[in-house]
Write an enzyme that holds these catalytic residues in place. Structure first.
Site, short mmCIF file in Angstrom:
data_model
loop_
_atom_site.label_atom_id
_atom_site.label_comp_id
_atom_site.label_asym_id
_atom_site.label_seq_id
_atom_site.Cartn_x
_atom_site.Cartn_y
_atom_site.Cartn_z
N ARG A 147 0.89 -1.24 0.05
CA ARG A 147 -0.12 -0.09 -0.22
C ARG A 147 0.91 1.34 0.05
O ARG A 147 0.73 2.14 -0.54
CB ARG A 147 -0.96 -0.08 1.34
CG ARG A 147 -2.12 -0.86 1.06
CD ARG A 147 -3.01 -0.77 2.14
NE ARG A 147 -3.61 0.13 2.04
CZ ARG A 147 -4.56 0.77 3.06
NH1 ARG A 147 -4.63 0.20 4.17
NH2 ARG A 147 -5.39 1.72 2.99
N CYS A 193 -0.93 5.72 9.35
CA CYS A 193 -1.20 4.55 8.57
C CYS A 193 -2.57 4.81 7.76
O CYS A 193 -2.46 5.81 6.95
CB CYS A 193 -1.93 3.27 9.55
SG CYS A 193 -3.43 3.86 10.54
#
Length: 277
Positions: free
Chosen positions: A176, A234
């Site tokens: 990611r 995050c």
């Protein structure tokens, strides 16, 4: 206070005359709420906490998927869990602390000094022979008083400038970060200047947090050492709290958290996104 408690130590504390309050924070990204799993089996005396509705607020996309909850609403939730001023609290989940850390961080941020994460979560409890009970749990309401501001945070503007004067860590999975996949947010990649530091790499094969010296070595490789300015984000501010936990467990200063994280950043078209390593 060390931010972790082992399953064996927790069992001893629960059998004492002053047991800690137990909060069960089972949650999976994109999955159903964990209430049904809680009712199928939880540590005796635990209370279920819903991450999406009790540990997060709701706002515009540019606020992120899990913005911090309203202070008064969070206090009301903590009172529903039965918390009183001065209580010791232990939080756990079934994903090695990566969701329970959100409750740990929020309670610390709100001024609760004695709050720890069960190292290894429910799996460690079961492996140690710990009992479980079934059904719902509705405690007597508590009267805890909470106020945010005890832990450092940064906003998007500070995150944009942070790499120039410190270390900005991205706690998501490496793919990611690199922009190879993006299952939930509108753009793939990472905040320019951030460094990839997947939170799962702070865990061993049994889902326990690595020893303090190994954690310190891991973060030193990113430049996150005593005296350095460090911030972490995050996808939506959940697993980043686990990196905060890991740094404290390593004996390092508490890093700042970017609550909006990449979900907020990527929803703002004025913010640049980088890809690759």
């Amino acid at each position: 206070m060390r931010p972790l408690v082992s399953a064996s130590d927790l069992a001893a504390e629960l059998a004492s005359s002053t047991p800690p309050r137990l909060l069960d924070v089972r949650w999976i990204l994109g999955g159903p709420p964990g209430a049904e799993e809680f009712e199928r089996g939880h540590i005796p005396g635990a209370v279920y906490v819903d991450l999406d509705t009790e540990l997060a607020g709701h706002g515009a996309p540019t606020d992120g998927r899990h913005p911090l909850p309203d202070e008064d609403e969070f206090q009301a939730a903590a009172r529903r869990w039965g918390l009183d001023d001065g209580d010791a609290v232990v939080v756990y989940d079934d994903v090695s602390g990566t969701s329970a850390s959100r409750a740990w961080w929020l309670l610390r941020h709100a001024g609760v000094s004695s709050v720890r994460v069960l190292d290894g979560g429910l799996a460690a409890w079961r492996a140690a022979g710990g009992a479980v009970e079934t059904g719902a749990s509705v405690p007597e309401p508590g009267g805890v008083s909470l106020a945010f501001g005890s832990l450092p945070t940064i906003d998007a503007d500070r995150a944009a400038d942070f790499p120039a004067g410190g270390v900005l860590l991205d706690a998501r999975a490496g793919e990611r970060f690199r922009g190879e996949v993006e299952p939930v947010d509108p753009r793939a990649g990472h905040i320019p200047g951030a460094r990839s530091a997947p939170t799962v790499d702070s865990l061993d094969a049994e889902g326990l947090l690595l020893p303090p010296d190994r954690l310190a070595e891991r973060f030193a490789a990113f430049g996150a050492v005593p005296g350095a300015a460090v911030a972490v984000y995050c996808g939506s501010g959940v697993t980043a709290a686990h990196t905060v936990l890991a740094m404290e467990a390593a004996g390092l200063p508490t890093p700042a958290l970017y609550p909006g994280s990449f979900s907020a950043w990527s929803n703002d078209p004025s913010r640049p996104v980088a890809t690759g390593e």
